[in-house]
Enzyme design. Structure first.
Site, PDB file in Angstrom:
ATOM      1  N   VAL A 268      67.075  78.676  61.234  1.00  0.00           N
ATOM      2  CA  VAL A 268      67.679  79.002  62.208  1.00  0.00           C
ATOM      3  C   VAL A 268      68.499  78.015  63.036  1.00  0.00           C
ATOM      4  O   VAL A 268      69.851  78.128  63.338  1.00  0.00           O
ATOM      5  CB  VAL A 268      66.325  79.067  63.553  1.00  0.00           C
ATOM      6  CG1 VAL A 268      67.150  79.333  64.989  1.00  0.00           C
ATOM      7  CG2 VAL A 268      65.852  80.139  62.923  1.00  0.00           C
ATOM      8  N   GLU A 269      69.088  76.782  63.585  1.00  0.00           N
ATOM      9  CA  GLU A 269      69.466  76.047  64.362  1.00  0.00           C
ATOM     10  C   GLU A 269      71.007  75.414  63.107  1.00  0.00           C
ATOM     11  O   GLU A 269      71.803  75.659  63.797  1.00  0.00           O
ATOM     12  CB  GLU A 269      68.950  74.463  63.675  1.00  0.00           C
ATOM     13  CG  GLU A 269      68.047  73.815  65.119  1.00  0.00           C
ATOM     14  CD  GLU A 269      68.352  74.404  66.391  1.00  0.00           C
ATOM     15  OE1 GLU A 269      70.188  73.846  66.350  1.00  0.00           O
ATOM     16  OE2 GLU A 269      67.936  74.403  67.610  1.00  0.00           O
TER      17      GLU A 269
END
Length: 356
Positions: free
Chosen positions: A139-140
């Site tokens: 996600v990051e």
């Protein structure tokens, strides 16, 4: 090989996605265009900060003044730090689709296969499941593919000394992060003039702010350096360590399914604390919320978490202390649930590929 099997599971979906949108990969890597940025030069408040930090860090004052004077004020950073316009509808389904999608899943499966030993070791040492570590890094930064194209020095000076009006002033926070950035560069021998990261100054595979790097990053491969930019093994260990330091409880689920109370007053009461676990399973039941069987047996506090779906009905889950721990990384229930969903989907693909 497991990775080959996992890749074949996704191949047809990936081909379909590529045909549907052949420019998508390029869009994902695109850095926001930046208007012409003015150099700060020897602005009085910035130079005073330089003198103070030089005294604290034992740096050459002239050198630090010279470094900070070369920072540029970035209008794009000022724009991106602002909240979305009032009335912007949240949409969990659309948010999830940004992260649980074929290309990110393929990258996640490759990441897990390449770093299976480090993920297993981090899980054993800190109690954070490998799937959540993999989900969070996915996600990051899309597994290191999108780590930010802003010079960290420019971003932190801009937000520390020219934080835009129109929202709560966080300039003191970013000045503190600038000081932590200078300490980090001094300790690790990094070039403060060239490091790049997000518009807020977060860096590397896990997008740690400088203070988080200084406090929570670890040398997980024991090579004598803490490297979150070029070393995914250090990133894996540091994510697990960060979550452990922020209340992660080994063995506890992140959430349970729940049917919300029909009574709108009781529902509002349960929603009032937002993501902070505040009610027992018995209190959920008393308010008319129907937890899953596992949720009814939960011994700790729970939070009723609402995820809006645009004009459609919201989704709800009962978040535990571990769901709350995930939000310590990013203060957003949507973010935490996206990490969970991406990690869960990766695990499901891996389990499917391992079946005879």
């Amino acid at each position: 090989m497991l990775l080959r099997a996992l890749t074949s599971v996704l191949s047809l979906v990936l081909i379909t996605a590529a045909l549907a949108d052949p420019a998508q990969a390029a869009k994902q890597k695109k850095t926001p265009s930046q208007p012409v940025a003015a150099i700060y030069g020897e602005r009085e408040d910035l130079m005073r900060f330089a003198s103070e930090q030089a005294a604290l860090l034992g740096w050459n004052e002239a050198g630090l003044r010279r470094l900070l004077s070369q920072a540029r004020k970035l209008p794009t950073v000022q724009r991106l730090i602002m909240p979305p316009p009032a009335g912007t509808a949240k949409d969990w389904a659309a948010y999830r689709a940004r992260f649980v999608e074929p290309r990110r899943l393929q990258a996640g499966l490759a990441f897990w296969a390449a770093h299976e030993a480090a993920l297993a070791r981090a899980e054993a040492q800190y109690g954070v499941p490998a799937e959540l570590i993999a989900g969070l890094i996915g996600v990051e930064t899309f597994y290191g593919q999108i780590t930010g194209g802003f010079r960290v020095l420019d971003a932190l000076v801009t937000l520390g000394f020219d934080f835009p009006p129109g929202r709560r002033d966080r300039s003191e926070f970013f000045r503190a992060e600038l000081a932590e950035f200078l300490k980090l560069c001094q300790r690790e021998g990094l070039d403060a003039a060239t490091l790049k990261g997000s518009y807020a100054g977060a860096m590397g595979w896990p997008q740690f702010m400088p203070s988080s790097w200084n406090k929570h990053a670890i040398d997980f491969d024991a090579d004598g350096h803490v490297d979150l930019i070029g070393n995914p093994v250090d990133a894996i260990g540091s994510v697990a360590h960060y979550l452990a330091q922020h209340g992660w409880r080994p063995g506890m689920p992140t959430h349970y399914t729940v049917a919300v109370p029909v009574d709108t007053v009781e529902r509002a009461r349960l929603l009032a604390p937002d993501i902070l676990p505040s009610f027992s399973a018995a209190q959920f039941a008393e308010a008319g919320a129907e937890l899953s069987e596992a949720g009814r047996e939960h011994q700790g506090a729970l939070a009723l978490v609402e995820l809006q779906n645009g004009t459609a009905a919201p989704s709800y889950i009962a978040g535990t202390a571990n769901f709350y721990a995930l939000t310590r990384y990013n203060w957003s229930s949507y973010y935490a649930y996206a990490v969970i969903e991406l990690g869960r989907t990766l695990r499901s693909f891996r389990e499917s590929a391992q079946k005879p």
